[in-house]
Write an enzyme that holds these catalytic residues in place. Structure first.
Site, PDB file in Angstrom:
ATOM      1  N   TYR A 143      -5.093  12.236  -8.611  1.00 22.76           N
ATOM      2  CA  TYR A 143      -4.412  13.420  -8.085  1.00 22.76           C
ATOM      3  C   TYR A 143      -4.475  14.589  -9.068  1.00 22.76           C
ATOM      4  CZ  TYR A 143      -2.113  11.614  -3.872  1.00 22.76           C
ATOM      5  OH  TYR A 143      -1.845  11.140  -2.622  1.00 22.76           O
ATOM      6  N   LYS A 194      -8.061  -1.936  -9.064  1.00 24.53           N
ATOM      7  CA  LYS A 194      -9.405  -2.282  -8.587  1.00 24.53           C
ATOM      8  C   LYS A 194     -10.268  -2.550  -9.811  1.00 24.53           C
ATOM      9  CE  LYS A 194     -12.466  -2.593  -5.231  1.00 24.53           C
ATOM     10  NZ  LYS A 194     -12.448  -3.653  -4.223  1.00 24.53           N
ATOM     11  N   ASP A 226      -7.655  -3.753  -2.316  1.00 29.08           N
ATOM     12  CA  ASP A 226      -8.091  -4.092  -0.956  1.00 29.08           C
ATOM     13  C   ASP A 226      -7.368  -5.347  -0.470  1.00 29.08           C
ATOM     14  OD1 ASP A 226      -9.512  -5.443  -2.928  1.00 29.08           O
ATOM     15  OD2 ASP A 226     -11.422  -5.441  -1.857  1.00 29.08           O
ATOM     16  N   ASP A 250       0.068   5.828  -2.893  1.00 27.58           N
ATOM     17  CA  ASP A 250       0.191   6.702  -1.724  1.00 27.58           C
ATOM     18  C   ASP A 250      -0.174   5.931  -0.461  1.00 27.58           C
ATOM     19  OD1 ASP A 250       0.427   9.148  -0.228  1.00 27.58           O
ATOM     20  OD2 ASP A 250      -1.768   9.257  -0.214  1.00 27.58           O
ATOM     21  N   ASP A 254       2.504   3.941   2.591  1.00 25.56           N
ATOM     22  CA  ASP A 254       2.497   4.229   4.035  1.00 25.56           C
ATOM     23  C   ASP A 254       2.350   2.934   4.826  1.00 25.56           C
ATOM     24  OD1 ASP A 254       2.712   7.002   3.692  1.00 25.56           O
ATOM     25  OD2 ASP A 254       1.248   7.406   5.277  1.00 25.56           O
TER      26      ASP A 254
HETATM   27  C1  IPM Z   1       3.330  11.469  -0.298  1.00 26.49           C
HETATM   28  C2  IPM Z   1       2.484  12.501   0.390  1.00 26.49           C
HETATM   29  C3  IPM Z   1       1.938  13.449  -0.665  1.00 26.49           C
HETATM   30  C4  IPM Z   1       1.076  12.634  -1.599  1.00 26.49           C
HETATM   31  C5  IPM Z   1       1.181  14.660  -0.121  1.00 26.49           C
HETATM   32  C6  IPM Z   1       1.979  15.423   0.898  1.00 26.49           C
HETATM   33  C7  IPM Z   1       0.747  15.567  -1.223  1.00 26.49           C
HETATM   34  O1  IPM Z   1       1.494  11.885   1.137  1.00 26.49           O
HETATM   35  O2  IPM Z   1       4.313  11.846  -0.964  1.00 26.49           O
HETATM   36  O3  IPM Z   1       3.036  10.284  -0.165  1.00 26.49           O
HETATM   37  O4  IPM Z   1      -0.112  12.426  -1.315  1.00 26.49           O
HETATM   38  O5  IPM Z   1       1.583  12.213  -2.629  1.00 26.49           O
HETATM   39 MG    MG Z   2       1.644   9.762   1.219  1.00 28.80          MG
END
Ligand code: IPM
Ligand code: MG
Length: 359
Positions: A143, A194, A226, A250, A254
């Site tokens: 990032y 990884k 993975d 990240d 999710d």
């Molecule tokens: C998160 C989001 C952010 C990230 C974006 C909005 C920059 O997806 O906080 O997970 O990638 O960190």
């Molecule tokens: Mg995110």
């Protein structure tokens, strides 16, 4: 009322303001009835700030965030600002806040409330009782790595590039945080990388292993990312704490969110070395449902609980808020995202009312 701290309230874009409103009501309630003593100060962030001041993180907002003891942030982003240059996009505000404030430890718990077992897309026996914590490194990795950019080669073709980079110090401090968190839980830590392909992951594994020598009471394991993504869906309860890099965290967070039924339930904390923190729901700004009073405010309310626990040392208030959320769920209150087909749903504000009533 005695002041115990200042909270910067940054509502942001989309459903951000609606869900933040419910979080602020919880803080105000605890100010009035439980002597929480927090002063809330508001500032614009993201696209909303760009519209007002021409920048997603205006100097005054950054100054407030630096001065405050904690930050409660809604969400940023939306179609409207997608074509802006990268440095003016709403997401940039988030990334700058993280790096300017050194919020390197991102805690993303994924807990399945028993009442919501039916809301998960996975079988009840796979997810019931799920309680895992993802510790994501937040101020390094790909990032922020240099060099980065899009360059034009001599023959005119363009090449995009980013750099995944971690130094020992960065790995060590996130590993320390993760081991300490594991100690307060079930003492199992899985480091995800990884290392079969990436040198940066090879170093990650070596340093995490070394830090682990100081935590003999925590069982450390390593997993490739993975495989980890597969295991999260296959048998998520094998995990207690996961520690991983910025990009992998990240993605995995999710995936983990969906185990719990809805991303609308997940809070997060981003902490510096002194437990100053930025607290935000894991979900995004969801522009498609903004302004309609249908967003789930529980991720924000649970973020307020994390704030009381981590920054203000008020585990008692954190537990009360979490208990009130559970009670509202047990009483059958559901926003659309966590309701099954046959369940009646209520709005954002009404869910806030339900939690306040339970408090
Ligand atoms: C998160 C989001 C952010 C990230 C974006 C909005 C920059 O997806 O906080 O997970 O990638 O960190
Ligand atoms: Mg995110």
């Amino acid at each position: 009322m005695s002041t115990n701290g200042t909270v910067a309230i940054l509502p942001g874009d989309g459903i951000g303001p609606e869900v933040i409103e419910q979080g602020v009501r919880i803080i105000e309630h605890l100010n009035q009835h439980s002597g929480a003593g927090l002063v809330c100060e508001r500032a614009p962030v993201g696209g909303a700030a760009y519209d007002l001041h021409g920048h997603p993180l205006p100097a005054a907002t950054l100054a407030l965030a630096k001065r405050a003891d904690a930050i409660l942030l809604g969400a940023v982003g939306g179609k409207k600002w997608e074509s802006l240059p990268r440095e003016l996009r709403p997401e940039q505000a988030l990334l700058s806040l993280r790096s300017e404030l050194n919020l390197f430890a991102n805690l993303r718990p994924a807990i399945l409330f028993p009442e919501l077992v039916a809301a998960s897309t996975l079988k009840p026996e796979v997810v019931s009782g799920l309680d895992l914590m993802i510790v994501r490194e937040l101020t390094g990795g790909i990032y922020f790595g240099q060099p980065r950019g899009i360059r034009t080669e001599a023959d005119g073709t363009r090449t995009g590039y980013n750099t995944m980079v971690y130094n020992e110090t960065e790995i060590r401090r996130i590993a320390e945080s993760a081991f300490q968190i594991a100690r307060l839980r079930n003492r199992r830590l899985c480091s995800v990388e990884k290392a079969n392909v990436l040198e940066v992951s090879e170093l990650w594994r070596e340093i995490v292993t070394d830090v682990g020598r100081s935590y003999p009471d925590v069982e450390l394991s390593h997993m490739y990312v993975d495989n980890a993504s597969m295991q999260l869906i296959k048998a998520p309860k094998q995990f207690d704490v996961i520690v991983t890099s910025n990009l992998f965290g990240d993605i995995l967070s999710d995936a983990a969110s969906m185990l719990t039924g809805s991303i609308g339930m997940l809070p997060s904390a981003s902490l510096d070395a002194k437990q100053k923190g930025m607290y935000e729901p894991v979900h995004g700004s969801a522009p498609d449902i903004a302004g309609r009073n249908i967003a789930n405010p529980l991720a924000t309310i649970l973020s307020v609980a994390m704030m009381f626990r981590s920054t203000f040392g008020r585990n008692d208030l954190a537990q009360r808020v979490e208990h009130a959320v559970r009670q509202a769920l047990a009483q059958g209150y559901r926003t659309g995202d966590i309701a099954t087909a046959s369940q009646p749903t209520i709005g954002t504000r009404e869910m806030g009312d339900a939690v306040l009533a339970a408090l």
